[in-house]
Design an enzyme around this catalytic site. Structure first.
Site, mmCIF file in Angstrom:
data_model
loop_
_atom_site.group_PDB
_atom_site.id
_atom_site.type_symbol
_atom_site.label_atom_id
_atom_site.label_comp_id
_atom_site.label_asym_id
_atom_site.label_seq_id
_atom_site.Cartn_x
_atom_site.Cartn_y
_atom_site.Cartn_z
ATOM 1 N N GLU A 44 1.100 -1.492 0.022
ATOM 2 C CA GLU A 44 -0.295 -0.027 -0.300
ATOM 3 C C GLU A 44 0.603 0.993 0.233
ATOM 4 O O GLU A 44 0.133 1.783 -0.447
ATOM 5 C CB GLU A 44 -1.084 -0.004 0.998
ATOM 6 C CG GLU A 44 -2.052 -1.228 0.903
ATOM 7 C CD GLU A 44 -3.133 -0.630 -0.291
ATOM 8 O OE1 GLU A 44 -2.953 0.137 -0.610
ATOM 9 O OE2 GLU A 44 -3.134 -1.822 -0.849
ATOM 10 N N LEU A 87 12.077 4.708 -7.262
ATOM 11 C CA LEU A 87 10.478 3.979 -7.103
ATOM 12 C C LEU A 87 10.387 5.850 -7.213
ATOM 13 O O LEU A 87 8.780 6.118 -6.844
ATOM 14 C CB LEU A 87 9.827 3.208 -6.161
ATOM 15 C CG LEU A 87 8.479 2.919 -5.801
ATOM 16 C CD1 LEU A 87 8.306 2.111 -6.625
ATOM 17 C CD2 LEU A 87 8.545 1.392 -4.304
ATOM 18 N N TYR A 127 -5.223 7.092 4.972
ATOM 19 C CA TYR A 127 -5.738 5.742 3.351
ATOM 20 C C TYR A 127 -5.223 4.364 4.085
ATOM 21 O O TYR A 127 -5.557 4.005 3.784
ATOM 22 C CB TYR A 127 -4.513 6.619 2.086
ATOM 23 C CG TYR A 127 -5.001 5.483 1.001
ATOM 24 C CD1 TYR A 127 -5.536 5.005 0.436
ATOM 25 C CD2 TYR A 127 -3.377 4.807 1.034
ATOM 26 C CE1 TYR A 127 -5.792 4.192 -0.658
ATOM 27 C CE2 TYR A 127 -2.898 3.364 0.072
ATOM 28 C CZ TYR A 127 -4.513 2.919 -0.392
ATOM 29 O OH TYR A 127 -4.519 2.261 -1.764
ATOM 30 N N ASP A 145 -8.607 6.352 -2.688
ATOM 31 C CA ASP A 145 -7.705 7.627 -3.336
ATOM 32 C C ASP A 145 -7.604 8.050 -4.895
ATOM 33 O O ASP A 145 -9.245 7.467 -5.053
ATOM 34 C CB ASP A 145 -6.765 5.728 -3.465
ATOM 35 C CG ASP A 145 -7.442 5.019 -4.629
ATOM 36 O OD1 ASP A 145 -8.561 4.502 -4.636
ATOM 37 O OD2 ASP A 145 -6.771 4.061 -5.338
ATOM 38 N N CYS A 199 -13.115 1.583 -14.855
ATOM 39 C CA CYS A 199 -13.539 2.820 -15.174
ATOM 40 C C CYS A 199 -12.756 3.914 -14.866
ATOM 41 O O CYS A 199 -12.079 5.267 -14.209
ATOM 42 C CB CYS A 199 -14.462 2.998 -13.403
ATOM 43 S SG CYS A 199 -14.498 5.044 -13.291
ATOM 44 N N CYS A 206 -17.425 1.177 -19.912
ATOM 45 C CA CYS A 206 -19.121 1.110 -19.073
ATOM 46 C C CYS A 206 -20.128 0.073 -18.903
ATOM 47 O O CYS A 206 -20.298 -0.795 -18.247
ATOM 48 C CB CYS A 206 -19.951 2.397 -18.850
ATOM 49 S SG CYS A 206 -19.127 4.401 -18.783
ATOM 50 N N SER A 310 6.661 15.673 -8.426
ATOM 51 C CA SER A 310 5.548 15.794 -8.185
ATOM 52 C C SER A 310 5.509 17.417 -8.159
ATOM 53 O O SER A 310 3.584 17.930 -9.407
ATOM 54 C CB SER A 310 4.897 15.306 -6.974
ATOM 55 O OG SER A 310 5.561 16.149 -5.600
HETATM 56 S S1 SF4 Z 1 -20.240 2.836 -15.460
HETATM 57 FE FE1 SF4 Z 1 -19.103 3.194 -16.504
HETATM 58 S S2 SF4 Z 1 -18.840 5.765 -15.376
HETATM 59 FE FE2 SF4 Z 1 -19.437 4.299 -14.511
HETATM 60 S S3 SF4 Z 1 -19.152 3.178 -12.546
HETATM 61 FE FE3 SF4 Z 1 -18.636 1.956 -14.504
HETATM 62 S S4 SF4 Z 1 -17.524 2.532 -15.720
HETATM 63 FE FE4 SF4 Z 1 -17.388 3.962 -14.427
#
Ligand code: SF4
Length: 368
Positions: A44, A87, A127, A145, A199, A206, A310
């Site tokens: 982590e 790293l 976290y 995160d 996502c 989706c 960064s």
């Molecule tokens: S439907 Fe699409 S936008 Fe919604 S959480 Fe799933 S991958 Fe993400």
């Protein structure tokens, strides 16, 4: 948008579907073979700010070098930084070792399983505490995160700036509310995994997502605009001049950065930031006088390279230098220690990235 609670305004979050998807699709990562809190803690810490693909090798090397908390606690700092070399964000390595020493001394070598105690360890924030407690000890703490932020803002249609503290707090609240209390570790990992693999920041898949039925961003075709992040301030760009000084045995002078400085505990070639009105050669000359107490003749350029940290960028200019008589022997003024080393010996020392590039070129190009 008005803030809401899951129980009031949105359909039940599809925990079951998410966990089922995770059970079928979770990537086979080395730390997932283990319920050992130490292994999970290391992974982590490494995964913060760093991609999984990069972490895997480092994780194996670190576990091999320091198989137990006690061995990490007993190791010398330089060997820890050497394994971490490349790293980045080196305070993570220093803090991890300091925390391991605390665990060895105060917690009988066992990673604490209470939120208050684990949070008291150096470098452990909300976290890491939530990740270790949920994954290793199955305790109900929700992690947030970047991946979780993306999934939750899209799912719940949160349009506010994710840089703002109030938005972050609200997202944490949402994560706390939807957390599966029976399988908190898997649930946290499932959300992070979904953000990393489905996502994704652009072009989320989706149609393959277990959350699509209730997802606001999907339903309203808003995946391009959610999450919203206000533009970052432009990061400064510094010109850095460093000196490569050889002694009459062809050894090079390197300096150890102070432990409490940025990149503390790593070695570098002496030098520093160019000031307004200076040429880069003047910078090298001034910095070496300030850092080592010596007057130098700045000779030909060895290399120039760019590197992005960064919060800022640098262009590093490295010059061969010769100490001018009657200068005294160099002594460290702003560094912890200086050392004369042969070019092959450079590979034994931990260097930050830009200096590492320099050492690699020295190793490739020069025959000593
Ligand atoms: S439907 Fe699409 S936008 Fe919604 S959480 Fe799933 S991958 Fe993400």
């Amino acid at each position: 948008m008005d803030w809401f609670t899951v129980s009031d305004n949105v359909p039940e979050f599809p925990k079951h579907e998410l966990l089922e998807w995770y059970d079928r699709n979770s990537r086979d990562l080395p730390w997932r073979d283990s319920e050992d809190p130490y292994s999970i803690w290391i992974s982590e810490v490494m995964l913060q700010q760093t991609r999984v693909d990069t972490v895997i090798d480092y994780y194996h090397r670190f576990r091999e070098a320091f198989p137990t908390i006690q061995e990490l606690a007993d190791a010398d700092r330089q060997s820890v930084l050497k394994v971490w070399e490349g790293l980045g964000y080196y305070s993570r390595a220093r803090n991890l070792q300091d925390a391991a020493r605390t665990v060895a001394e105060q917690f009988n070598g066992e990673v604490p399983d209470s939120y208050k105690e684990i949070l008291s360890l150096k470098g452990v924030g909300p976290y890491t505490a939530a990740a270790v407690l949920s994954i290793a000890y199955n305790k109900p703490y929700a992690v947030v995160d970047g991946n979780v932020i993306r999934v939750l803002t899209r799912y719940f249609g949160v349009k506010e700036d994710i840089r703002s503290q109030s938005t972050k707090k609200q997202i944490q609240k949402l994560a706390d509310e939807i957390l599966d209390r029976n399988r908190p570790g898997d649930f946290n990992q499932a959300l992070m995994e979904l953000g990393a693999t489905i996502c994704t920041p652009s072009g989320p898949d989706c149609r393959s997502c277990p959350l699509s039925a209730g997802c606001t961003a999907y339903r309203t075709a808003a995946t391009d605009t959610i999450p919203y992040k206000s533009p970052a301030k432009q990061s400064p760009h510094h010109q850095i001049g460093v000196g490569l000084i050889k002694d009459n045995e062809d050894r090079l002078l390197i300096a150890l950065r102070p432990e409490d400085a940025m990149l503390g505990g790593l070695w570098e070639f002496p030098g520093g930031k160019m000031r307004t009105g200076e040429s880069i050669k003047q910078t090298v000359k001034r910095e070496l006088k300030e850092e080592l107490g010596v007057d130098v003749d700045v000779l030909e350029k060895f290399m120039k390279l760019n590197h992005t940290y960064s919060h800022f960028k640098i262009t590093l200019h490295a010059y061969w230098c010769r100490i001018l008589p009657p200068s005294p022997a160099p002594t460290p003024a702003s560094s912890q220690e200086i050392r004369w080393v042969t070019v092959p010996e450079l590979s034994q020392y931990p260097f930050p990235k830009a200096n590492k590039v320099l050492t690699e070129k020295l190793l490739r190009k020069l025959e000593f």
